[in-house]
Write a protein that holds these residues in place. Structure first.
Motif, PDB file in Angstrom:
ATOM      1  N   LEU A   1      -9.132 -15.121   4.591  1.00  0.00           N
ATOM      2  CA  LEU A   1      -8.441 -13.800   3.681  1.00  0.00           C
ATOM      3  C   LEU A   1      -7.805 -12.978   4.356  1.00  0.00           C
ATOM      4  O   LEU A   1      -6.668 -12.533   4.306  1.00  0.00           O
ATOM      5  CB  LEU A   1      -9.137 -13.343   2.551  1.00  0.00           C
ATOM      6  CG  LEU A   1      -8.485 -12.407   1.612  1.00  0.00           C
ATOM      7  CD1 LEU A   1      -7.389 -13.036   0.768  1.00  0.00           C
ATOM      8  CD2 LEU A   1      -9.600 -11.596   0.595  1.00  0.00           C
ATOM      9  N   LEU A   2      -8.662 -12.501   5.558  1.00  0.00           N
ATOM     10  CA  LEU A   2      -8.233 -11.577   6.516  1.00  0.00           C
ATOM     11  C   LEU A   2      -6.913 -12.108   7.669  1.00  0.00           C
ATOM     12  O   LEU A   2      -6.497 -11.449   8.038  1.00  0.00           O
ATOM     13  CB  LEU A   2      -9.188 -11.165   7.348  1.00  0.00           C
ATOM     14  CG  LEU A   2     -10.203  -9.963   6.397  1.00  0.00           C
ATOM     15  CD1 LEU A   2     -11.400  -9.506   7.417  1.00  0.00           C
ATOM     16  CD2 LEU A   2      -9.371  -8.874   6.047  1.00  0.00           C
ATOM     17  N   TRP A   3      -6.968 -13.664   7.255  1.00  0.00           N
ATOM     18  CA  TRP A   3      -5.905 -14.139   8.447  1.00  0.00           C
ATOM     19  C   TRP A   3      -4.697 -13.867   7.813  1.00  0.00           C
ATOM     20  O   TRP A   3      -3.459 -13.784   8.477  1.00  0.00           O
ATOM     21  CB  TRP A   3      -5.968 -15.648   8.327  1.00  0.00           C
ATOM     22  CG  TRP A   3      -5.510 -16.337   9.380  1.00  0.00           C
ATOM     23  CD1 TRP A   3      -4.592 -15.794  10.473  1.00  0.00           C
ATOM     24  CD2 TRP A   3      -4.993 -17.859   9.287  1.00  0.00           C
ATOM     25  NE1 TRP A   3      -3.822 -16.967  11.072  1.00  0.00           N
ATOM     26  CE2 TRP A   3      -4.238 -18.006  10.480  1.00  0.00           C
ATOM     27  CE3 TRP A   3      -5.513 -18.893   8.484  1.00  0.00           C
ATOM     28  CZ2 TRP A   3      -3.707 -19.319  10.664  1.00  0.00           C
ATOM     29  CZ3 TRP A   3      -5.120 -20.102   8.900  1.00  0.00           C
ATOM     30  CH2 TRP A   3      -4.089 -20.370   9.938  1.00  0.00           C
ATOM     31  N   ILE A   4      -4.552 -13.499   6.401  1.00  0.00           N
ATOM     32  CA  ILE A   4      -3.276 -13.027   5.845  1.00  0.00           C
ATOM     33  C   ILE A   4      -2.573 -11.872   6.541  1.00  0.00           C
ATOM     34  O   ILE A   4      -1.368 -11.725   6.891  1.00  0.00           O
ATOM     35  CB  ILE A   4      -3.222 -12.778   4.403  1.00  0.00           C
ATOM     36  CG1 ILE A   4      -3.860 -13.853   3.586  1.00  0.00           C
ATOM     37  CG2 ILE A   4      -2.096 -12.086   3.937  1.00  0.00           C
ATOM     38  CD1 ILE A   4      -4.261 -13.628   2.220  1.00  0.00           C
ATOM     39  N   PHE A   5      -3.640 -10.929   7.207  1.00  0.00           N
ATOM     40  CA  PHE A   5      -3.166  -9.783   7.945  1.00  0.00           C
ATOM     41  C   PHE A   5      -3.058  -9.990   9.189  1.00  0.00           C
ATOM     42  O   PHE A   5      -2.686  -9.177  10.224  1.00  0.00           O
ATOM     43  CB  PHE A   5      -4.087  -8.681   7.368  1.00  0.00           C
ATOM     44  CG  PHE A   5      -4.161  -8.488   6.038  1.00  0.00           C
ATOM     45  CD1 PHE A   5      -3.149  -7.697   5.460  1.00  0.00           C
ATOM     46  CD2 PHE A   5      -5.345  -8.769   5.277  1.00  0.00           C
ATOM     47  CE1 PHE A   5      -3.476  -7.314   3.958  1.00  0.00           C
ATOM     48  CE2 PHE A   5      -5.576  -8.697   4.284  1.00  0.00           C
ATOM     49  CZ  PHE A   5      -4.527  -7.915   3.302  1.00  0.00           C
ATOM     50  N   GLY A   6      -3.162 -11.299   9.632  1.00  0.00           N
ATOM     51  CA  GLY A   6      -2.831 -11.310  11.295  1.00  0.00           C
ATOM     52  C   GLY A   6      -4.167 -12.181  11.869  1.00  0.00           C
ATOM     53  O   GLY A   6      -5.373 -12.204  11.251  1.00  0.00           O
ATOM     54  N   PRO A   7      -4.115 -12.788  12.827  1.00  0.00           N
ATOM     55  CA  PRO A   7      -5.361 -13.475  13.392  1.00  0.00           C
ATOM     56  C   PRO A   7      -6.342 -12.472  14.108  1.00  0.00           C
ATOM     57  O   PRO A   7      -7.356 -12.871  14.099  1.00  0.00           O
ATOM     58  CB  PRO A   7      -4.523 -14.415  14.575  1.00  0.00           C
ATOM     59  CG  PRO A   7      -3.320 -13.608  14.858  1.00  0.00           C
ATOM     60  CD  PRO A   7      -2.810 -13.117  13.832  1.00  0.00           C
ATOM     61  N   ILE A   8      -6.094 -11.299  14.577  1.00  0.00           N
ATOM     62  CA  ILE A   8      -6.936 -10.193  15.101  1.00  0.00           C
ATOM     63  C   ILE A   8      -7.899  -9.923  14.053  1.00  0.00           C
ATOM     64  O   ILE A   8      -9.098  -9.962  14.406  1.00  0.00           O
ATOM     65  CB  ILE A   8      -6.209  -9.106  15.866  1.00  0.00           C
ATOM     66  CG1 ILE A   8      -5.360  -9.736  16.959  1.00  0.00           C
ATOM     67  CG2 ILE A   8      -7.089  -8.352  16.196  1.00  0.00           C
ATOM     68  CD1 ILE A   8      -4.240  -8.545  17.354  1.00  0.00           C
ATOM     69  N   PRO A   9      -7.605  -9.434  12.910  1.00  0.00           N
ATOM     70  CA  PRO A   9      -8.416  -9.126  11.814  1.00  0.00           C
ATOM     71  C   PRO A   9      -9.462 -10.553  11.556  1.00  0.00           C
ATOM     72  O   PRO A   9     -10.551 -10.179  11.246  1.00  0.00           O
ATOM     73  CB  PRO A   9      -7.713  -8.816  10.693  1.00  0.00           C
ATOM     74  CG  PRO A   9      -6.509  -8.244  11.282  1.00  0.00           C
ATOM     75  CD  PRO A   9      -6.062  -9.063  12.298  1.00  0.00           C
ATOM     76  N   MET A  10      -8.958 -11.491  11.419  1.00  0.00           N
ATOM     77  CA  MET A  10      -9.793 -12.572  11.111  1.00  0.00           C
ATOM     78  C   MET A  10     -10.589 -13.075  12.198  1.00  0.00           C
ATOM     79  O   MET A  10     -11.807 -13.343  11.911  1.00  0.00           O
ATOM     80  CB  MET A  10      -8.864 -14.033  11.199  1.00  0.00           C
ATOM     81  CG  MET A  10      -9.215 -15.298  10.609  1.00  0.00           C
ATOM     82  SD  MET A  10     -10.050 -16.246  11.858  1.00  0.00           S
ATOM     83  CE  MET A  10     -10.725 -17.497  11.163  1.00  0.00           C
ATOM     84  N   PHE A  11     -10.233 -13.161  13.461  1.00  0.00           N
ATOM     85  CA  PHE A  11     -11.409 -13.229  14.728  1.00  0.00           C
ATOM     86  C   PHE A  11     -12.430 -12.183  14.671  1.00  0.00           C
ATOM     87  O   PHE A  11     -13.596 -12.465  14.790  1.00  0.00           O
ATOM     88  CB  PHE A  11     -10.619 -13.255  15.900  1.00  0.00           C
ATOM     89  CG  PHE A  11     -11.360 -13.366  17.078  1.00  0.00           C
ATOM     90  CD1 PHE A  11     -11.939 -14.683  17.492  1.00  0.00           C
ATOM     91  CD2 PHE A  11     -11.794 -12.345  17.922  1.00  0.00           C
ATOM     92  CE1 PHE A  11     -12.591 -14.856  18.518  1.00  0.00           C
ATOM     93  CE2 PHE A  11     -12.647 -12.723  18.975  1.00  0.00           C
ATOM     94  CZ  PHE A  11     -13.246 -13.890  19.335  1.00  0.00           C
ATOM     95  N   VAL A  12     -11.897 -10.706  14.415  1.00  0.00           N
ATOM     96  CA  VAL A  12     -12.829  -9.818  14.450  1.00  0.00           C
ATOM     97  C   VAL A  12     -13.949  -9.999  13.229  1.00  0.00           C
ATOM     98  O   VAL A  12     -15.074  -9.824  13.486  1.00  0.00           O
ATOM     99  CB  VAL A  12     -12.283  -8.389  14.204  1.00  0.00           C
ATOM    100  CG1 VAL A  12     -13.405  -7.355  14.043  1.00  0.00           C
ATOM    101  CG2 VAL A  12     -11.439  -8.209  15.578  1.00  0.00           C
ATOM    102  N   CYS A  13     -13.515 -10.263  12.223  1.00  0.00           N
ATOM    103  CA  CYS A  13     -14.350 -10.455  11.002  1.00  0.00           C
ATOM    104  C   CYS A  13     -15.289 -11.612  11.245  1.00  0.00           C
ATOM    105  O   CYS A  13     -16.351 -11.615  10.660  1.00  0.00           O
ATOM    106  CB  CYS A  13     -13.455 -10.835   9.839  1.00  0.00           C
ATOM    107  SG  CYS A  13     -14.248 -11.152   8.156  1.00  0.00           S
ATOM    108  N   SER A  14     -14.891 -12.752  11.839  1.00  0.00           N
ATOM    109  CA  SER A  14     -15.777 -13.794  12.198  1.00  0.00           C
ATOM    110  C   SER A  14     -16.799 -13.333  13.186  1.00  0.00           C
ATOM    111  O   SER A  14     -18.162 -13.752  12.846  1.00  0.00           O
ATOM    112  CB  SER A  14     -14.782 -15.066  12.974  1.00  0.00           C
ATOM    113  OG  SER A  14     -13.723 -15.361  12.174  1.00  0.00           O
ATOM    114  N   VAL A  15     -16.572 -12.644  14.037  1.00  0.00           N
ATOM    115  CA  VAL A  15     -17.648 -12.237  15.102  1.00  0.00           C
ATOM    116  C   VAL A  15     -18.568 -11.132  14.393  1.00  0.00           C
ATOM    117  O   VAL A  15     -19.763 -11.409  14.354  1.00  0.00           O
ATOM    118  CB  VAL A  15     -16.946 -11.220  16.397  1.00  0.00           C
ATOM    119  CG1 VAL A  15     -18.136 -10.830  17.278  1.00  0.00           C
ATOM    120  CG2 VAL A  15     -16.052 -12.276  17.134  1.00  0.00           C
TER     121      VAL A  15
END
Length: 261
Positions: free
Chosen positions: A192-206
């Motif tokens: 869902l955070l990938w919608i706002f770009g790959p950086i938020p998605m990667f940070v959320c994964s970590v």
């Protein structure tokens, strides 16, 4: 300026192909590692600790007569309601999120502020990945409800010598499907955070992996419990005691030996 602009454009467009797979691999790698611990050293995980307690709960419940198991049916009913609610939420979100993504990307104001690839192909992948997670979660919660319904039938069956392993298998299977559904929602949150770009998605994964590593780790020793007589064994002993009153002392000693006293 043209070369610099092309360099920035290339970096922004390909950022999704670096950070998004990396984030998914981090999440997938952690869950494979956690699955290995659950199978081989379950006492070090919260899942193993809770399943240990559930087995003790099932064994004690089945010592009671069927008419005295209303509290157990209430406990399973609450888990059944929770699974049904989350299944409905997952199914609803799988539709609402897709519609929201489609409308959001037609908004140039939102698209211009996403640092990453905003092509139609990436948009399609985001929608499919997010939708897949919610569908998997929905399926897992439906299976959770099925297992708990089956356990409810087994526990409430009157005048039946029910093997402990049958009820235990239904309860543990329902719990495992519940956990799988929750993990699918964790993946859906990252996507869902990938919608706002790959950086938020990667940070959320970590951050998600760090939190799950802390929450999934168990340092509390497993509470010891002596497996009691199953319902069918206790009924058999009662019949033998009625047939041979002189064997009462022998059966009491056998029960004390099983209880570890």
């Amino acid at each position: 300026m043209g070369a610099q602009g092309m360099g920035l454009t290339w970096k922004e467009e390909h950022l999704d192909f670096v950070l998004v797979p990396s984030g998914l691999l981090i999440m997938l790698g952690y869950h494979l590692f956690h699955l290995h611990r659950c199978i081989n050293i379950p006492e070090t995980t919260v899942i193993g600790y809770e399943n240990h307690n559930r087995r003790a709960w099932v064994a004690r419940i089945l010592q009671l007569e069927a008419k005295e198991r209303s509290q157990a049916i209430t406990v399973i009913g609450s888990n059944l309601s929770a699974a049904t609610s989350l299944a409905s939420i997952s199914l609803a979100l799988s539709s609402l999120i897709g519609a929201w993504i489609g409308s959001a990307y037609h908004n140039n104001y939102i698209t211009s502020r996403i640092y990453g690839n905003t092509s139609a192909t990436i948009l399609y992948l985001k929608y499919i990945a997010l939708l897949s997670c919610f569908i998997v979660a929905f399926a897992c919660f439906v299976q959770t409800a099925r297992c708990f319904v089956h356990a409810n039938f087994l526990i409430s069956t009157p005048s039946c010598e029910m093997p402990v392993r049958n009820v235990e298998s239904a309860v543990i299977s329902g719990t495992n499907f519940w956990i799988a559904g929750l993990r699918s929602l964790y993946f859906a949150t990252n996507l869902l955070l990938w919608i706002f770009g790959p950086i938020p998605m990667f940070v959320c994964s970590v951050i998600t992996v760090l939190l799950l590593h802390y929450l999934d780790k168990n340092t509390t020793p497993l509470p010891p419990y002596n497996a009691p007589l199953s319902y069918e064994d206790s009924k058999k002993i009662h019949r033998e005691m009625k047939a041979s009153p002189g064997t009462t002392e022998h059966h009491e000693e056998s029960q004390d030996h099983r209880d570890g006293t």
